[in-house]
Design an enzyme around this catalytic site. Structure first.
Site, PDB file in Angstrom:
ATOM      1  N   HIS A  49       0.831  -1.206   0.000  1.00  0.00           N
ATOM      2  CA  HIS A  49       0.000   0.000   0.000  1.00  0.00           C
ATOM      3  C   HIS A  49       0.860   1.248   0.000  1.00  0.00           C
ATOM      4  O   HIS A  49       2.058   1.196   0.256  1.00  0.00           O
ATOM      5  CB  HIS A  49      -0.977   0.014   1.187  1.00  0.00           C
ATOM      6  CG  HIS A  49      -0.343   0.099   2.538  1.00  0.00           C
ATOM      7  ND1 HIS A  49       0.044   1.283   3.110  1.00  0.00           N
ATOM      8  CD2 HIS A  49      -0.041  -0.865   3.437  1.00  0.00           C
ATOM      9  CE1 HIS A  49       0.555   1.055   4.312  1.00  0.00           C
ATOM     10  NE2 HIS A  49       0.518  -0.249   4.535  1.00  0.00           N
ATOM     11  N   CYS A  78       3.644  -4.428   6.697  1.00  0.00           N
ATOM     12  CA  CYS A  78       3.200  -4.259   5.309  1.00  0.00           C
ATOM     13  C   CYS A  78       4.370  -3.884   4.417  1.00  0.00           C
ATOM     14  O   CYS A  78       5.485  -3.714   4.877  1.00  0.00           O
ATOM     15  CB  CYS A  78       2.138  -3.160   5.235  1.00  0.00           C
ATOM     16  SG  CYS A  78       0.574  -3.612   6.019  1.00  0.00           S
TER      17      CYS A  78
END
Length: 142
Positions: free
Chosen positions: A106, A117
């Site tokens: 992301h 992430c």
């Protein structure tokens, strides 16, 4: 597999060179991957049929104690405007989720590590978001 998306600029696919990464076009993932993330080199690539269609692009990954896992994963879902409840309502724009623990590729800061992430700059995150679909293969190597 990757589908053509209007938001993804047209590029000429270049052959991916699997194995130990030595050059700018070297991709350390299998030809089956739709996205390859190299944690040690802080780079990611979009692939189609074993050919580079975008990248390498810069990434940051999980901080110590919140490491980004390595292995082969599958894109599970996408969320254009995701907000992380677990990380104090942190914005996660252009999220492409790849595991059961809420980790995603992301948009995020490239000046700091994540909570597990894979951060891409916003432009790259939009490109990856547009190109990837549920069922696509994500490989993450160290």
């Amino acid at each position: 597999m990757l589908a053509a998306a209007a938001a993804v600029p047209a590029v000429v696919a270049q052959p991916a060179v699997a194995g130990p990464a030595t050059g700018a076009r070297s991709v350390p993932c299998d030809a089956t991957a739709d996205v390859c993330v190299d944690l040690s080199r802080h780079r990611a690539w979009l692939l189609e049929n074993g050919r580079v269609v975008e990248g390498p692009v810069r990434i940051t990954s999980g901080a110590r104690g919140s490491e980004t896992p390595t292995g082969t994963f599958t894109v599970q879902r996408k969320d254009r405007d995701h907000v992380s409840q677990e990380a104090g309502n942190a914005p996660m724009p252009w999220s492409v989720f790849f595991d059961d623990d809420g980790r995603a590729l992301h948009g995020g800061s490239l000046s700091r590590q994540s909570a597990g992430c894979v951060h891409l700059d916003d432009e790259d995150a939009r490109t990856f978001f547009a190109a990837l679909h549920p069922g696509d293969e994500v490989q993450i190597v160290d």
